[in-house]
Motif scaffolding. Structure first.
Motif, PDB file in Angstrom:
ATOM      1  N   SER A   6       0.834  -1.205   0.000  1.00  0.00           N
ATOM      2  CA  SER A   6       0.000   0.000   0.000  1.00  0.00           C
ATOM      3  C   SER A   6       0.867   1.253   0.000  1.00  0.00           C
ATOM      4  CB  SER A   6      -0.926   0.013   1.220  1.00  0.00           C
ATOM      5  OG  SER A   6      -1.908  -0.996   1.140  1.00  0.00           O
ATOM      6  N   LEU A   7       1.891   1.249   0.831  1.00  0.00           N
ATOM      7  CA  LEU A   7       2.761   2.420   0.935  1.00  0.00           C
ATOM      8  C   LEU A   7       3.528   2.657  -0.360  1.00  0.00           C
ATOM      9  CD1 LEU A   7       4.039   1.693   4.539  1.00  0.00           C
ATOM     10  CD2 LEU A   7       2.624   3.647   3.881  1.00  0.00           C
ATOM     11  N   VAL A   8       4.102   1.603  -0.915  1.00  0.00           N
ATOM     12  CA  VAL A   8       4.881   1.752  -2.146  1.00  0.00           C
ATOM     13  C   VAL A   8       4.002   2.224  -3.291  1.00  0.00           C
ATOM     14  CG1 VAL A   8       6.192   0.479  -3.895  1.00  0.00           C
ATOM     15  CG2 VAL A   8       6.655   0.096  -1.467  1.00  0.00           C
ATOM     16  N   SER A   9       2.780   1.708  -3.353  1.00  0.00           N
ATOM     17  CA  SER A   9       1.889   2.099  -4.451  1.00  0.00           C
ATOM     18  C   SER A   9       1.445   3.548  -4.346  1.00  0.00           C
ATOM     19  CB  SER A   9       0.662   1.174  -4.490  1.00  0.00           C
ATOM     20  OG  SER A   9      -0.155   1.371  -3.345  1.00  0.00           O
ATOM     21  N   HIS A  10       1.694   4.170  -3.218  1.00  0.00           N
ATOM     22  CA  HIS A  10       1.368   5.579  -3.050  1.00  0.00           C
ATOM     23  C   HIS A  10       2.620   6.439  -2.867  1.00  0.00           C
ATOM     24  CE1 HIS A  10      -2.565   3.736  -2.358  1.00  0.00           C
ATOM     25  NE2 HIS A  10      -3.063   4.887  -2.732  1.00  0.00           N
ATOM     26  N   GLY A  11       3.709   5.993  -3.455  1.00  0.00           N
ATOM     27  CA  GLY A  11       4.883   6.846  -3.581  1.00  0.00           C
ATOM     28  C   GLY A  11       5.928   6.735  -2.495  1.00  0.00           C
ATOM     29  N   VAL A  12       5.713   5.865  -1.493  1.00  0.00           N
ATOM     30  CA  VAL A  12       6.709   5.720  -0.428  1.00  0.00           C
ATOM     31  C   VAL A  12       7.906   4.945  -0.970  1.00  0.00           C
ATOM     32  CG1 VAL A  12       7.181   4.583   1.783  1.00  0.00           C
ATOM     33  CG2 VAL A  12       5.086   5.927   1.473  1.00  0.00           C
ATOM     34  N   LEU A  69      -2.825   8.414   3.639  1.00  0.00           N
ATOM     35  CA  LEU A  69      -1.878   7.878   2.669  1.00  0.00           C
ATOM     36  C   LEU A  69      -2.251   8.287   1.249  1.00  0.00           C
ATOM     37  CD1 LEU A  69       0.541   6.224   1.822  1.00  0.00           C
ATOM     38  CD2 LEU A  69      -0.849   4.140   2.025  1.00  0.00           C
ATOM     39  N   LEU A  70      -3.545   8.320   0.948  1.00  0.00           N
ATOM     40  CA  LEU A  70      -3.952   8.784  -0.380  1.00  0.00           C
ATOM     41  C   LEU A  70      -3.467  10.212  -0.613  1.00  0.00           C
ATOM     42  CD1 LEU A  70      -7.617   7.392  -0.627  1.00  0.00           C
ATOM     43  CD2 LEU A  70      -5.467   6.309  -1.335  1.00  0.00           C
ATOM     44  N   ALA A  71      -3.559  11.039   0.426  1.00  0.00           N
ATOM     45  CA  ALA A  71      -3.073  12.417   0.303  1.00  0.00           C
ATOM     46  C   ALA A  71      -1.554  12.445   0.158  1.00  0.00           C
ATOM     47  CB  ALA A  71      -3.511  13.231   1.521  1.00  0.00           C
ATOM     48  N   TYR A  72      -0.858  11.630   0.929  1.00  0.00           N
ATOM     49  CA  TYR A  72       0.602  11.574   0.886  1.00  0.00           C
ATOM     50  C   TYR A  72       1.076  11.205  -0.516  1.00  0.00           C
ATOM     51  CZ  TYR A  72       5.190  10.720   3.197  1.00  0.00           C
ATOM     52  OH  TYR A  72       6.497  10.764   3.627  1.00  0.00           O
ATOM     53  N   GLY A  73       0.365  10.270  -1.145  1.00  0.00           N
ATOM     54  CA  GLY A  73       0.752   9.825  -2.475  1.00  0.00           C
ATOM     55  C   GLY A  73       0.555  10.856  -3.553  1.00  0.00           C
ATOM     56  N   LYS A  74      -0.219  11.889  -3.267  1.00  0.00           N
ATOM     57  CA  LYS A  74      -0.518  12.905  -4.285  1.00  0.00           C
ATOM     58  C   LYS A  74       0.267  14.195  -4.079  1.00  0.00           C
ATOM     59  CE  LYS A  74      -5.165  11.034  -4.913  1.00  0.00           C
ATOM     60  NZ  LYS A  74      -6.618  11.251  -4.721  1.00  0.00           N
ATOM     61  N   LEU A  75       1.135  14.198  -3.088  1.00  0.00           N
ATOM     62  CA  LEU A  75       1.906  15.398  -2.800  1.00  0.00           C
ATOM     63  C   LEU A  75       3.197  15.445  -3.602  1.00  0.00           C
ATOM     64  CD1 LEU A  75       1.501  15.600   1.063  1.00  0.00           C
ATOM     65  CD2 LEU A  75       0.564  17.176  -0.626  1.00  0.00           C
ATOM     66  N   CYS A  76       3.781  16.621  -3.649  1.00  0.00           N
ATOM     67  CA  CYS A  76       5.077  16.954  -4.241  1.00  0.00           C
ATOM     68  C   CYS A  76       4.905  17.922  -5.395  1.00  0.00           C
ATOM     69  CB  CYS A  76       5.866  15.757  -4.748  1.00  0.00           C
ATOM     70  SG  CYS A  76       6.313  14.616  -3.443  1.00  0.00           S
ATOM     71  N   GLY A  77       6.028  18.498  -5.758  1.00  0.00           N
ATOM     72  CA  GLY A  77       6.037  19.350  -6.936  1.00  0.00           C
ATOM     73  C   GLY A  77       5.717  20.791  -6.645  1.00  0.00           C
ATOM     74  N   GLY A  78       6.331  21.354  -5.601  1.00  0.00           N
ATOM     75  CA  GLY A  78       6.142  22.783  -5.393  1.00  0.00           C
ATOM     76  C   GLY A  78       5.619  23.106  -4.030  1.00  0.00           C
ATOM     77  N   GLY A  79       4.727  24.061  -3.963  1.00  0.00           N
ATOM     78  CA  GLY A  79       4.232  24.553  -2.688  1.00  0.00           C
ATOM     79  C   GLY A  79       4.373  26.055  -2.631  1.00  0.00           C
ATOM     80  N   SER A  80       3.573  26.674  -1.817  1.00  0.00           N
ATOM     81  CA  SER A  80       3.668  28.126  -1.671  1.00  0.00           C
ATOM     82  C   SER A  80       4.927  28.478  -0.914  1.00  0.00           C
ATOM     83  CB  SER A  80       2.441  28.644  -0.905  1.00  0.00           C
ATOM     84  OG  SER A  80       2.358  28.024   0.356  1.00  0.00           O
ATOM     85  N   PRO A  81       5.425  29.714  -1.061  1.00  0.00           N
ATOM     86  CA  PRO A  81       6.616  30.098  -0.311  1.00  0.00           C
ATOM     87  C   PRO A  81       6.403  29.889   1.178  1.00  0.00           C
ATOM     88  CG  PRO A  81       6.084  31.758  -1.961  1.00  0.00           C
ATOM     89  CD  PRO A  81       4.928  30.800  -1.904  1.00  0.00           C
ATOM     90  N   PRO A  82       7.376  29.283   1.885  1.00  0.00           N
ATOM     91  CA  PRO A  82       7.217  29.013   3.303  1.00  0.00           C
ATOM     92  C   PRO A  82       6.922  30.278   4.091  1.00  0.00           C
ATOM     93  CG  PRO A  82       9.140  27.874   2.434  1.00  0.00           C
ATOM     94  CD  PRO A  82       8.633  28.781   1.357  1.00  0.00           C
TER      95      PRO A  82
END
Length: 385
Positions: free
Chosen positions: A130-136, A365-378
């Motif tokens: 499950s973890l690997v399939s969601h980007g871990v 985990l579904l949310a974790y798998g969809k993250l990355c690629g930017g973000g607003s300035p900290p």
């Protein structure tokens, strides 16, 4: 239900291996050491075996001077990955990027497995799949060797189950001075890609794990620094307070060992995104030539009252902003299993579980798998150092 120290100690004695799942319960170790109470005893590292329970927990003040509005009045941590209700996965997360909902950041998203993980019904195959399939990509535990050889991960049926794929993605860790001799042999016989050097040496879980001061730690680790390790990258010790003076003192006493260390390790628990970012900035400001791994990350602490959606929202905000900093190479979300111990917060509050007991993915985990690629300035906090 909030556990007192007496109750927690009783559970450890009465429940045997079940008590090992109480991975996080940090007390105010700095304050208690100062006033001389016995609960945060310092243990001779040479006489404390690494086979003792390693649930090192959190009830501690935040790091002094970093993102704290008033010195000496910072909130306490009190984190344990708790028993959680089974989530009902849905389909979306505002952080979605990349094809198929998978964020495009290979190697960035990782997890922590606590000592209760092998007791889950879905362990290890379904949980890891499950973890690997969601980007871990990788995971870190509290063991130098594979989990089937670490007593604190035992189940009622015996040693923890593992798989070759799970073992291949483990970040090995020399937990304390008692692990150093075995770590030297590991590097000779089967060198891992990475080796963590000491886990929270400035904190002891109820006296079971040794407090090892920075000077003693430097001397204890010298055999590893004296041997060639061309195939293994060392990860700096991970004190509970990464922005304290512990690491500086360690560096000053380890014979230029930081020439061999390229990665700093940091643990952060707070529901306040600004605090999290400021803690990371503080570490980077001190060690600007090093990469950073956040080897334990979650919003969970005593002050955290986030519900399920609140934890998802926290994740969707914080992790892209961490990635946007540019100098954090990996984050390790705690925890990868279903929370395996009760904590002192309200039932279901601030639950960081990425999988259910059967190993299926949670909404988090579904949310974790969809993250990355930017973000607003900290977001800068009003006060940093």
């Amino acid at each position: 239900m909030k556990l007192s120290l007496f109750s927690a100690a009783f559970l450890l004695l009465a429940a045997g291996s079940d008590a090992r799942s109480f991975r996080k319960d940090k007390r105010q170790c700095a304050k208690r050491q100062n006033n001389g109470t016995a609960t945060d005893m310092s243990i001779n590292p040479q006489s404390t075996p690494s086979s003792l329970p390693v649930q090192k927990g959190i009830t501690r003040p935040k790091s002094p001077g970093i993102g704290v509005a008033s010195a000496g009045k910072s909130p306490q941590h009190n984190w344990r990955c708790q028993v959680a209700d089974v989530f009902s996965p849905d389909s979306g997360s505002p952080g979605s990027t990349g094809p198929g909902g998978q964020g495009n950041c290979p190697g960035f998203r990782n997890v922590v497995f606590n000592t209760g993980a092998p007791k889950m019904a879905g362990w290890p195959e379904t949980t890891w799949d499950s973890l690997v399939s969601h980007g871990v990509n990788e995971w870190i535990g509290f063991s130098l060797d594979t989990l089937d050889k670490k007593q604190t991960y035992n189940t009622d049926a015996g040693p923890a189950k593992t798989t070759p794929d799970l073992n291949a993605h483990q970040i090995n860790m020399a937990m304390d001075p008692a692990d150093v001799t075995a770590a030297v042999e590991l590097l000779k016989d089967n060198p891992p890609e990475y080796l963590g050097l000491f886990n929270e040496p400035d904190y002891s879980f109820m006296g079971f794990t040794p407090i090892t001061d920075a000077v003693t730690s430097a001397k204890s680790l010298q055999p590893l620094f004296d041997m060639p390790h061309p195939k293994t990258t060392y990860i700096a010790p991970a004190p509970a307070f990464a922005n304290s003076d512990w690491l500086k003192t360690f560096r000053d006493n380890c014979n230029n060992c930081f020439d061999q260390i390229s990665i700093m390790s940091q643990h952060i628990y707070s529901p306040d995104p600004a605090f999290v970012l400021n803690e990371i900035r503080g570490l980077h400001a001190t060690w600007p030539d090093k990469k950073i791994w956040i080897t334990e990350l979650a919003p969970s602490e005593a002050s955290c009252t986030l519900d399920q959606q609140g934890v998802i929202d926290w994740m969707n905000k914080v992790i892209p902003e961490i990635q946007a900093l540019g100098y954090v190479e990996k984050v390790f979300w705690n925890c990868g299993e279903k929370g395996s111990a009760a904590n002192g917060m309200a039932d279901g509050g601030c639950n960081p579980s990425l999988t259910n007991e059967d190993g299926s993915p949670t909404e988090l985990l579904l949310a974790y798998g969809k993250l990355c690629g930017g973000g607003s300035p900290p977001t800068q906090s009003a006060e940093t150092s």
